[in-house]
Motif scaffolding. Sequence first.
Motif, short mmCIF file in Angstrom:
data_model
loop_
_atom_site.label_atom_id
_atom_site.label_comp_id
_atom_site.label_asym_id
_atom_site.label_seq_id
_atom_site.Cartn_x
_atom_site.Cartn_y
_atom_site.Cartn_z
N PRO A 237 0.88 -1.16 0.12
CA PRO A 237 0.05 -0.16 -0.14
C PRO A 237 0.83 1.15 0.16
O PRO A 237 0.52 2.12 -0.56
N TYR A 238 1.93 1.26 0.57
CA TYR A 238 2.92 2.38 0.78
C TYR A 238 3.61 2.64 -0.60
O TYR A 238 3.68 3.72 -1.03
N MET A 239 3.84 1.59 -1.45
CA MET A 239 4.43 1.51 -2.64
C MET A 239 3.43 2.08 -3.45
O MET A 239 3.73 2.83 -4.61
N HIS A 240 2.16 1.82 -3.48
CA HIS A 240 1.22 2.20 -4.31
C HIS A 240 1.01 3.74 -4.22
O HIS A 240 1.14 4.41 -5.51
N ALA A 241 1.15 4.40 -3.05
CA ALA A 241 1.29 5.84 -3.19
C ALA A 241 2.49 6.43 -3.60
O ALA A 241 2.49 7.53 -4.42
N TYR A 315 11.17 -5.37 -0.59
CA TYR A 315 12.36 -5.30 0.46
C TYR A 315 12.75 -3.92 0.22
O TYR A 315 13.22 -3.35 1.16
N ASN A 316 13.06 -3.53 -1.04
CA ASN A 316 13.54 -2.43 -1.14
C ASN A 316 12.97 -1.09 -0.66
O ASN A 316 13.27 0.01 -0.64
N TYR A 317 11.30 -1.26 -0.53
CA TYR A 317 10.82 -0.25 -0.03
C TYR A 317 10.26 -0.17 1.30
O TYR A 317 9.45 0.51 1.74
N ARG A 318 10.93 -1.14 2.14
CA ARG A 318 10.43 -1.21 3.43
C ARG A 318 10.76 -0.04 4.25
O ARG A 318 9.96 0.35 5.36
N ASN A 323 7.36 4.47 11.35
CA ASN A 323 8.34 4.02 12.37
C ASN A 323 9.49 3.31 11.98
O ASN A 323 9.88 2.47 12.77
N THR A 324 10.00 3.44 10.77
CA THR A 324 11.16 2.82 10.49
C THR A 324 12.59 3.71 10.66
O THR A 324 12.30 5.00 10.73
N HIS A 325 13.73 3.18 10.75
CA HIS A 325 14.73 3.84 10.60
C HIS A 325 15.52 4.22 9.16
O HIS A 325 16.65 4.51 9.41
N HIS A 326 14.58 3.64 8.26
CA HIS A 326 15.25 4.06 6.90
C HIS A 326 14.79 5.34 6.33
O HIS A 326 14.13 6.36 7.19
#
Length: 347
Positions: A237-241, A315-318, A323-326
């Motif tokens: 869903p975040y990749m869609h946006a 994996y590349n869009y995690r 709340n991730t540290h990427h």
Amino acid sequence: MTYEKVSIVMCTFNGAKYVRQQLQTLLRQTYPIYEILVQDDGSTDQTMHILREFAAKHPHIRLTANNGPHGINNNFFSAMRRAQGTYIAISDQDDLWQPDKIERQMAAIGDNLLCACRSKPFSTDGSPVNYDPRRPNCHLIRLLYSSIPGHTMLFHRRLLDMLPDTDYDYKTYYDVFLSLTAACHQSLVLVDEFLVLQRRHSEAATYAEPDRRRSPSTANGLYILAWSLCHFARVRPYMHAYFQRRLRLLQHIPADGPLYRDAVAIAALEGRRGLGSLLRLCRLHVRHRHHLFYAEGCGPVNFLRAALYCVMQVYNYRYLLPNTHHPSPITHHPSPNTMIPLGAALD
């Protein structure tokens, strides 16, 4: 010999620690530089003092300071518009250039809109660095999932007039605008030489520690596949946006042709839900399997990688997950490689 007018554009912000060394490498270029335009975005350290010192000694250094912070994108876009050269090269404040960088790129650009080179990372503060020695891929299909760093670019100023509206909320960096626009017009060339030493340090705006899982290997590929299958429903869903914004960017680029239309179709399918869209996306990945990965290739392994790519690239869009540290979505997947290798374990 007649030389074209070349402007070097550097944007600075609290760069006193390294900017002096980089300015020295710009001044030592073997190709005559028409101007070095430096635009500061409200530095609070000694950056402006150093810049004024250099400008006093070198009249072709043009120094400006923003009235209030512009941020990376607006700072670079406004500085590029102020440049007076026929060709414009982008410089970061903390890198080191080879003396013949501009000479080699001017010899290679020809009638193309943009010329990129390679950069090799180094560290002076102990920050981990890594790079891929293979020739990187700057095909349009690859650039849907990666980027060419601005510090490797030299481009004809007519490219600026072909960019989409920079006030539009694309949430991406200026170098994506430049590289995608040039690639959509199939007017991008690579000098396959390390002409920039890219300083990687913890204070850099795009610094991220290298991910050991990106190293090409069967074990890493299996790990990424397993991770992507487990987290597919959370990340997509975040990749869609993300890809809906990328699609809007592509649609505002004045280009046409079969390759451009396939690129638009891929971005559109990445922004849609449903098994049918995923299968159509897989078909396009397979069709463009020679140009999809960090290094171009062919054969049955490339076919399998392309068929799995719509799953494994999750994996590349995690980093898009809350709340991730990427890095945040406005960054373009920082990596010490010249061509940022999303899914490098597949490459």
